[in-house]
Design a protein around this motif. Structure first.
Motif, PDB file in Angstrom:
ATOM      1  N   UNK A 288       0.807  -1.222   0.000  1.00 46.20           N
ATOM      2  CA  UNK A 288       0.000   0.000   0.000  1.00 46.20           C
ATOM      3  C   UNK A 288       0.843   1.276   0.000  1.00 46.20           C
ATOM      4  N   UNK A 289       2.127   1.155  -0.256  1.00 46.67           N
ATOM      5  CA  UNK A 289       2.993   2.330  -0.205  1.00 46.67           C
ATOM      6  C   UNK A 289       2.550   3.418  -1.181  1.00 46.67           C
ATOM      7  N   UNK A 290       2.315   3.038  -2.419  1.00 44.79           N
ATOM      8  CA  UNK A 290       1.943   4.027  -3.434  1.00 44.79           C
ATOM      9  C   UNK A 290       0.566   4.619  -3.150  1.00 44.79           C
ATOM     10  N   UNK A 291      -0.354   3.800  -2.704  1.00 43.04           N
ATOM     11  CA  UNK A 291      -1.695   4.291  -2.356  1.00 43.04           C
ATOM     12  C   UNK A 291      -1.603   5.374  -1.294  1.00 43.04           C
ATOM     13  N   UNK A 292      -0.834   5.107  -0.233  1.00 44.74           N
ATOM     14  CA  UNK A 292      -0.722   6.089   0.845  1.00 44.74           C
ATOM     15  C   UNK A 292       0.004   7.347   0.371  1.00 44.74           C
ATOM     16  N   UNK A 293       0.965   7.184  -0.522  1.00 45.60           N
ATOM     17  CA  UNK A 293       1.647   8.347  -1.081  1.00 45.60           C
ATOM     18  C   UNK A 293       0.649   9.247  -1.817  1.00 45.60           C
ATOM     19  N   UNK A 294      -0.195   8.651  -2.647  1.00 45.31           N
ATOM     20  CA  UNK A 294      -1.180   9.421  -3.401  1.00 45.31           C
ATOM     21  C   UNK A 294      -2.201  10.086  -2.481  1.00 45.31           C
ATOM     22  N   UNK A 295      -2.574   9.397  -1.410  1.00 45.90           N
ATOM     23  CA  UNK A 295      -3.528   9.965  -0.460  1.00 45.90           C
ATOM     24  C   UNK A 295      -2.920  11.129   0.307  1.00 45.90           C
TER      25      UNK A 295
END
Length: 597
Positions: free
Chosen positions: A330-337
């Motif tokens: 979920x690293x990229x998801x959290x970055x985008x959020x």
């Protein structure tokens, strides 16, 4: 109107959180011919229509040529078939500029079972020495006759022996290392197996080059590294050495003609010659020591040691309940959020997770106040668990209530008579659902159910109430309870056990007992497990194992409902097709306005 509200900076509160709630969404289904640039061009038009949020299909790196994006191979990379990172960023900037929101489809349950999945490749190369060994939902400790020590790879179009002896399974080599090929499919060779290929007929290479030849000395160094790779907790050091030694082997292979001829010759020897069965013994032996086991695709229906997405062999499930797996994927998801580039999440197949509530709590803790909905199919009268930190479902339930309003109840009898006269089908609807779910358990999920029975047998072996219950009896009883299950799944865990879930279990056991009174003892025994009726003498460890069984059981009632009901019954019982929607109940002929409201 919604756009004006957002431009004015007004937000809404839901479940105690301040989130941007969509007034209308538009789905972008990305693929190679409709990427980020194409989507950007349509935004102003959609904005003028009053669309408040874009609802985006998965944008993460998927298997090459994917048309849907749910066969992800890397959650932390953007799918370059859809465009570059700059093009994706430009699309998100344009969405924000128009005061629109972006709801991103997230797939936490599974990934593609594919050579492009580098984490899975690492597992097949290194086994327990892989840093991703615990990432995938694989049962490595099943009886040896089932798993044969490796991850099942059920992708052959016919029996293994036929594919092998007809030369369809081939050993190959390139700069990435040794791989096993089956047409377009690739599987990495176990690192420890490299020396088998590289040392076959080794004396001939030694004689050809001589012991003092610099390239021969390098080749010896390659062999030494392969034989002395670190294991255990030294994963990073092992990975670095493998990367180095693969590069060294490729360099000496390209540079020295004699070494290249030697390796290519060994590959030919291992691949054998079509028509001579004895020639395939070397390749067969090599395959037997891998961390994967090639098999005919139908084998997975009866013997499978990894959890699939439903019964799709090409999709392997994750252990997202492991916090390390959750954080990594979920690293990229959290970055985008956190960068405020996206404003909402749609969670795919929430029912496939080991502990949906725990997953959602972790998501909320990391993501903060963000609009979140789950793809959850609710039966008529069933409510979403109230302790989930989400705004709701993706709307299958609402869709079916709306459809029901346009179907008049008073026409049910006349419609049923005409349907029966035309089709000749007289089987009661409930019997048909039972029959089709039973078909799925025997044809597509026998291996999954066998694994559940094996797990329960191991856990209950010391329980005196279950000592005389055979594995066959457990399997039959588990099947009957699953066939009678009234909803997709329950949500029992260490922290949660609702009265509603208890009622669903009791209802299923009661119906199963009525159909199969001969299984009364087995059904009552399993009911104790599912209702967590612990005996006083059980240790805390034993109780944890009981809960573990229940949580595993819950992961398979949903797939059975989906395959037996959605994908089979709804294609057979066609009294009124508008009622045959996902989450629908075609035996319910219409919804009154009072029920709707």
């Amino acid at each position: 109107m919604a756009r004006c509200l957002w431009q004015a900076g007004i937000s809404f509160t839901s479940k105690g959180r301040r989130v941007r709630i969509p007034s209308s969404t538009y789905r972008f289904q990305f693929h190679s011919t409709f990427g980020f640039s194409e989507a950007t061009k349509s935004l102003e038009y959609l904005s003028d229509l009053g669309i408040s949020h874009i609802y985006a299909s998965p944008v993460f790196k998927a298997r090459k040529g994917s048309l849907h994006g749910y066969d992800i191979v890397d959650q932390n990379q953007i799918n370059h078939e859809l465009g570059t990172w700059d093009e994706f960023s430009a699309l998100l900037s344009a969405v924000n500029h128009l005061s629109m929101g972006w709801i991103q489809d997230v797939v936490p349950n599974h990934m593609a079972y594919d050579y492009e999945n580098e984490m899975l490749v690492d597992v097949m190369e290194n086994g327990p020495c892989s840093g991703y060994f615990s990432f995938f939902d694989i049962e490595w400790d099943l009886p040896h006759q089932i798993s044969q020590g490796g991850l099942l790879a059920p992708f052959l179009g016919r029996f293994y022996s036929e594919s092998l002896e007809d030369g369809e399974i081939r050993l190959m080599y390139n700069k990435n290392g040794f791989t096993i090929h089956y047409y377009d499919l690739q599987f990495p060779l176990r690192i420890e197996s490299y020396t088998r290929v590289l040392t076959h007929g080794f004396a001939s290479l030694k004689k050809k080059l001589g012991e003092e030849h610099p390239d021969f000395i390098k080749f010896l160094g390659v062999l030494y590294v392969f034989r002395t790779l670190p294991s255990g907790e030294e994963i990073k050091e092992r990975w670095a050495q493998i990367k180095f030694v693969k590069r060294m082997l490729w360099e000496v292979y390209q540079k020295n003609k004699d070494i290249r001829i030697f390796i290519d010759g060994n590959i030919d020897i291992f691949n054998g010659g079509k028509g001579d069965i004895k020639n395939f013994q070397l390749l067969d032996s090599l395959l037997s020591e891998q961390f994967f086991r090639l098999s005919f695709w139908k084998v997975a229906n009866e013997e499978v040691n990894y959890r699939r997405f439903f019964s799709i062999n090409e999709l392997i499930s994750l252990r997202i309940e492991d916090e390390g797996v959750f954080n990594h994927t979920h690293r990229l998801i959290f970055q985008l959020l956190h960068e405020k580039k996206i404003s909402g999440l749609r969670i795919d197949h929430i029912d496939g997770l080991y502990d949906p509530k725990e997953y959602l709590n972790r998501l909320e803790a990391r993501a903060g106040d963000v609009y979140t909905v789950v793809e959850k199919i609710l039966s008529f009268g069933e409510d979403l668990p109230r302790n989930w930190p989400v705004e709701g479902t993706t709307g299958y339930d609402f869709m079916n209530y709306v459809t029901g309003v346009f179907c008049h109840k008073e026409n049910r009898r006349e419609f049923s008579i005409k349907y029966t006269q035309f089709t000749g089908i007289r089987m009661p609807y409930t019997d048909m659902v039972y029959e089709k779910k039973e078909l799925i358990t025997s044809k597509h999920m026998a291996g999954d159910i066998d694994n559940l029975a094996q797990l329960m047998k191991r856990i209950s072996s010391s329980d005196r109430y279950g000592r005389d219950i055979t594995i066959y009896g457990l399997k039959r009883a588990i099947i009957e309870i699953m066939l009678a299950f009234p909803v997709y799944r329950t949500y029992i865990s260490h922290e949660c056990f609702s009265e509603r879930d208890q009622e669903y279990i009791k209802e299923a056991v009661k119906k199963a007992t009525e159909r199969n009174p001969a299984l009364l003892h087995e059904l009552e025994f399993i009911e104790r497990f599912l209702l967590l009726r612990f005996e006083e003498y059980l240790s805390e460890e034993d109780k944890d194992q009981w809960v573990h069984f229940v949580m595993r059981f819950q992961q398979f009632t949903g797939p059975l409902m989906a395959k037996g009901f959605e994908d089979t019954t709804l294609y057979v019982f066609n009294r009124l097709l508008s009622l045959n929607e996902v989450g629908g109940s075609p035996d319910r002929f219409g919804v009154s306005l009072d029920e709707f409201h």
